[in-house]
Design an enzyme around this catalytic site. Structure first.
Site, PDB file in Angstrom:
ATOM      1  N   HIS A  17      -8.817   1.120   5.966  1.00 53.46           N
ATOM      2  CA  HIS A  17      -9.507   1.515   4.729  1.00 53.46           C
ATOM      3  C   HIS A  17     -11.022   1.546   4.954  1.00 53.46           C
ATOM      4  CE1 HIS A  17      -5.824  -0.367   2.592  1.00 53.46           C
ATOM      5  NE2 HIS A  17      -5.714   0.943   2.510  1.00 53.46           N
ATOM      6  N   LYS A  41       3.915  -2.897 -13.521  1.00 49.76           N
ATOM      7  CA  LYS A  41       4.616  -3.139 -12.255  1.00 49.76           C
ATOM      8  C   LYS A  41       3.863  -4.181 -11.445  1.00 49.76           C
ATOM      9  CE  LYS A  41       7.188   0.998 -10.983  1.00 49.76           C
ATOM     10  NZ  LYS A  41       7.244   2.079  -9.978  1.00 49.76           N
ATOM     11  N   ARG A  91      -3.173   9.195   8.495  1.00 56.48           N
ATOM     12  CA  ARG A  91      -2.936   8.458   9.733  1.00 56.48           C
ATOM     13  C   ARG A  91      -1.976   9.188  10.654  1.00 56.48           C
ATOM     14  NH1 ARG A  91      -1.215   3.195   6.570  1.00 56.48           N
ATOM     15  NH2 ARG A  91      -0.198   4.938   5.525  1.00 56.48           N
ATOM     16  N   SER A 128      -1.394  -1.639   5.007  1.00 57.63           N
ATOM     17  CA  SER A 128      -1.316  -2.869   4.212  1.00 57.63           C
ATOM     18  C   SER A 128       0.079  -3.464   4.283  1.00 57.63           C
ATOM     19  CB  SER A 128      -1.674  -2.581   2.751  1.00 57.63           C
ATOM     20  OG  SER A 128      -3.006  -2.175   2.629  1.00 57.63           O
TER      21      SER A 128
END
Ligand code: PNS
Length: 168
Positions: A17, A41, A91, A128
């Site tokens: 990031h 959520k 990516r 992540s």
């Protein structure tokens, strides 16, 4: 004045990031890093407050980067924040398929353009999701997350793996 929004979950922020933030900060006048969350959520590993605070620490060296939290549709957020476009990192091929769909939908629905940065090869394998997995199993996150927040992330994740009970 060119301002872009870099949206994401940032659960937690990784060096990947920061690679995108640094390059967007060099290319545009202002970068707003948006932590997007769905209040209905609550499945994230880190609270929105923690994610904001870690992003602030990780980007403290960039004068034209600000951090903010948002909920809702990305295109609505981009409009209300008054940004000129959205930045995303690519990516690998699997990112490309999803990102192209999102970019085209965002352009079709509200004319929001997306600018893609190709992830630097030395961080293109980092996500992540894998950071959470490694951290929950007490692995070192050195080189995977910004050093300014590494210990904080490691301590938060360590020992939270649900499989510990099974594997001892
Ligand atoms: O870091 P992530 O999880 O890859 O970020 C994905 C994110 C938050 C940018 C994406 O899921 C998103 O835009 N969510 C907001 C809801 C929305 O606008 N959905 C429609 C996308 S076309």
């Amino acid at each position: 004045m060119r301002t872009v929004l870099y949206p994401g979950s940032f659960d937690p922020v990784t060096v990947g990031h920061v690679d995108i933030i640094a390059r967007a900060a060099a290319a545009f006048d202002r970068v707003v890093v948006g932590v997007l969350h769905n209040p209905h959520k609550p499945t994230s590993a880190f609270s929105v407050e923690d994610r904001l605070s870690m992003l602030r620490d990780a980007t403290a060296g960039f004068a034209n980067v600000t951090i903010a939290a948002y909920a809702g549709l990305l295109v609505d957020i981009a409009h209300s924040a008054g940004v000129d476009g959205v930045v995303r990192g690519l990516r690998m091929a699997s990112d490309f398929d999803v990102e192209m769909q999102m970019a085209r939908l965002n352009r079709q629905t509200r004319g929001v353009e997306t600018v893609f940065f190709a992830a630097s090869p030395e961080v293109a394998h980092i996500s992540s999701k894998w950071v959470r997995d490694i951290g929950r199993l007490n692995g070192s996150l050195r080189g995977l997350v910004p050093e300014a927040v590494r210990q904080r992330i490691e301590q938060h994740l360590a020992g939270t793996d649900i499989r510990r009970g099974i594997h001892g």
